[in-house]
Write a protein that holds these residues in place. Structure first.
Motif: not given
Length: 283
Positions: A204-216, A221-234
């Motif tokens: 199941k692929v759920q669309q939101s944004d990169s920051s939401t994907g990382m937080t989830s 809240l999800c198995d895999i997060g998607m980001a269209s940018r470098d993942v932040k050190d934080s």
């Protein structure tokens, strides 16, 4: 009678002004540029402002009059409907409904991203935290395989290499993926291709944004997060493990009727910060 005449005249003037406004693309002048940007939290916006110099000392200087769109699809729809508009989207989502301008004379193509000549490009990343289900592990293995990277290439992105032919461990279960609207189209194709091989897993692929994907992903809240940018050190410090699945260009797009077909990085910066407001300044 005079009052009636004045009222009719006023209505006529207002109507003419409205028609003139509409004819100019709703941006207040035939030469005025309508800037279309993405919402805060968008990985595409984060990468775009950094790579084009719109971000200065970690501060996003996008012009305050920019129209904010919530997804790649909305940016494309807005630019398609407004002759004065300019926006930016994932290269993998580019189609004939809009025109991608050259940047510093270089076309926005996967080949030019791969050979390093196109200047606006970024990684598509996935992130996970902790122990993964067998289904999630199997799907990630598919993404990194020859078959998965072929899907990536077919979607107009640039492969960063593969691990060889895919052999499924045939798990069962559900894999939930959430995040970037730019990564979503290629992820949906990857999910479709994987489920054709292993029908025992539902992706199941759920669309939101990169920051939401990382937080989830961080919050489970999800198995895999998607980001269209470098993942932040934080974000990494909260336990995320990051995998780059491909590279993608960011296409700067205008309406198909716009005669502009090339912009320098400096002109793009000036447009998106509001320093240049008319198309005649860049033609």
């Amino acid at each position: 009678m005079k009052k009636i005449f004045k009222a009719i005249l006023a209505i006529g003037i207002i109507g003419a002004m409205a028609l003139g406004f509409a004819a100019c693309g709703g941006n207040g002048g035939s030469d005025a540029i309508a800037v279309i940007s993405r919402e805060e939290g968008s990985g595409t916006r984060g990468a775009f402002v950094e790579l084009t110099g719109v971000e200065v000392d970690k501060v996003d200087k996008t012009v305050v009059t920019a129209e904010i769109s919530s997804s790649t699809a909305v940016v494309m729809q807005t630019v398609t409907g407004n002759k004065a508009a300019i926006g930016y989207i994932s290269l993998g989502s580019l189609d004939s409904s809009v025109k991608a301008v050259k940047v510093d004379g270089v076309e926005a193509t996967a080949d030019n991203v791969k050979n390093g000549t196109y200047p606006i490009c970024r990684p598509f990343n996935i992130a996970t935290k902790g122990d993964l289900s067998d289904a999630a592990k199997d799907f990630i293995a598919f993404i990194q395989s020859d078959e998965g990277q072929q899907v990536v290439t077919d979607k107009g992105c640039v492969s960063t290499g593969s691990t060889g032919a895919f052999t499924s461990s045939n798990p069962t279960g559900t894999v939930v993926i959430e995040g970037s609207s730019s990564v979503t189209p290629v992820m949906e194709k990857l999910a479709e291709a994987y489920m054709a091989i292993n029908s025992g897993v539902t992706v199941k692929v759920q669309q939101s944004d990169s920051s939401t994907g990382m937080t989830s992903a961080i919050e489970g809240l999800c198995d895999i997060g998607m980001a269209s940018r470098d993942v932040k050190d934080s974000e990494k410090e909260q336990g995320l493990e990051v995998t780059t699945i491909c590279m993608d260009g960011i296409a700067v797009v205008v309406n198909n009727d716009n005669t502009v077909d090339n912009l320098s990085l400096e002109q793009i910066r000036q447009i998106f910060t509001g320093e240049v407001t008319g198309w005649s300044a860049v033609k």
